[in-house]
Design a protein around this motif. Structure first.
Motif, short mmCIF file in Angstrom:
data_model
loop_
_atom_site.label_atom_id
_atom_site.label_comp_id
_atom_site.label_asym_id
_atom_site.label_seq_id
_atom_site.Cartn_x
_atom_site.Cartn_y
_atom_site.Cartn_z
N UNK A 245 0.81 -1.22 0.00
CA UNK A 245 0.00 0.00 0.00
C UNK A 245 0.84 1.28 0.00
N UNK A 246 2.17 1.15 0.04
CA UNK A 246 3.03 2.32 0.16
C UNK A 246 3.63 2.70 -1.18
N UNK A 247 3.64 4.01 -1.53
CA UNK A 247 4.40 4.46 -2.69
C UNK A 247 5.87 4.11 -2.52
N UNK A 248 6.61 4.10 -3.62
CA UNK A 248 7.96 3.54 -3.61
C UNK A 248 8.89 4.24 -2.62
N UNK A 249 8.85 5.57 -2.55
CA UNK A 249 9.71 6.29 -1.62
C UNK A 249 9.41 5.94 -0.17
N UNK A 250 8.12 5.92 0.18
CA UNK A 250 7.72 5.55 1.54
C UNK A 250 8.06 4.09 1.83
#
Length: 358
Positions: A245-250
């Motif tokens: 569920x997290x974008x790549x940076x996060x």
């Protein structure tokens, strides 16, 4: 770009998107038929159901992206071969490598879509899809590992709770150990710990703090104590699907934090991280295999090519799933698990391409 390139590229992209539009409604129908009983039983609002199937569409498309692409390339290339168009292209002096170029351009476009989908859209869709599943369809299951939680929360502190209730932000049999230079400095224990959202503090019941000194131990007791800690109880037991569920940076920052904490799910998180880049590479590999397999006119027609292609696709999915489970459930390296199918089928792609050129 020449007429041949435009002709193949348009058919490549058109067939791929038609394949998506054909299979996604089938997937939604099958999934709805399977889950409709629980949806009606839980009286899920219509708006939430529609949002769930929107998330399911993106989740399903991202999950089977390589399979759809592979079948679509085999389909239209077999049709070209059966109509003797491939023979016409090659007999006009076009080399097989030149014939393959528009396919690679199409693969680059699809790979770019796969990257955008994996880095941005798929995480949001995965959150909605999994939240709905655990709220309405798997209500008897927990999405967190909430028994005997032991985590490193920073370089010096370790925390333990025997059980954790995410709904109430309540942990039982809590302890916190603080080390400096591999030496225990103090230990805090309590029969329960609850996070108080109104003032971001923690309430400890039957609080005991034991400070270790050279001469004697200093013990501090309290029936109830409200205090502050540098961690969030909910962060200590993240849901199993949090990485999806997290974008790549996060996601990268989250994995670094979880590695320090000694998370038992770290292999699962890294699988998600590595797959965001392995999927676009598999687009090129499967395109080459599909062209090499289906560009030859066979006696059995398109059916033979499709049957052969489906077998290859199923083997690819099998390897991807089996190594993914192996990495998430054991010490098998996630990097190897994610990239091994691509390496194996990359070798197969070059072998088939070499024979197709001959």
């Amino acid at each position: 770009m020449k007429i041949l390139d435009w002709y193949i590229l348009k058919r490549y992209l058109f067939t791929f998107f038609v394949m998506l539009l054909l299979f996604i409604p089938i997937g939604i129908t099958v999934h709805l038929a399977e889950k409709i009983g629980k949806i009606l039983e839980n009286e899920v609002p219509f708006g939430e159901v529609m949002l769930y199937f929107y998330d399911f569409t993106i989740y399903f498309a991202h999950l089977l992206f390589p399979l759809f692409l592979f079948l679509s390339v085999i389909w239209f290339t077999s049709k070209l071969a059966n109509n003797t168009e491939v023979i016409a292209f090659l007999s006009s002096g076009v080399s097989f490598s030149r014939f393959l170029r528009p396919y690679m351009i199409g693969a680059a476009i699809v790979a770019a879509l796969a990257i955008a989908l994996g880095l941005y859209l798929a995480p949001m869709a995965s959150k909605g899809f999994n939240d709905f599943n655990y709220k309405y369809l798997k209500s008897h299951k927990s999405a967190v590992d909430n028994v005997n939680v032991y985590r490193q929360i920073n370089d010096n502190d370790y925390i333990y709770v025997s059980s954790f209730d995410a709904a109430q932000s309540l942990g039982q049999n809590f302890s916190l150990e603080h080390f400096e230079n591999d030496k225990l400095i103090y230990k805090i224990s309590a029969t329960s710990i609850r996070y108080r959202e109104q003032d971001s503090s923690y309430r400890l019941i039957n609080y005991v703090k034991r400070t270790i000194t050279e001469n004697k131990d200093i013990i501090e007791n309290a029936r109830r104590k409200d205090t502050l800690f540098s961690f969030d109880l909910e962060d200590l037991t993240p849901v199993e699907y949090i990485a999806e569920t997290l974008p790549y940076g996060e996601l990268n920052r989250f994995i670094k934090k979880e590695e320090k904490r000694g998370s038992s799910y770290i292999s699962r998180y890294k699988l998600v991280q590595y797959r965001k880049w392995s999927l676009p590479v598999s687009v090129f590999i499967l395109t080459i295999i599909a062209v090499a397999v289906s560009s030859i006119k066979r006696r059995g027609g398109m059916g033979v090519n499709l049957a052969f292609g489906i077998c290859i696709a199923m083997v690819f999915v099998f390897f991807d799933k089996i190594f993914g489970v192996l990495a998430s459930q054991s010490d098998f390296p996630p990097l190897v698990a994610v990239w091994f199918p691509n390496v194996l089928f990359g070798i197969l792609a070059f072998y088939l391409l070499y024979n197709a050129k001959r």
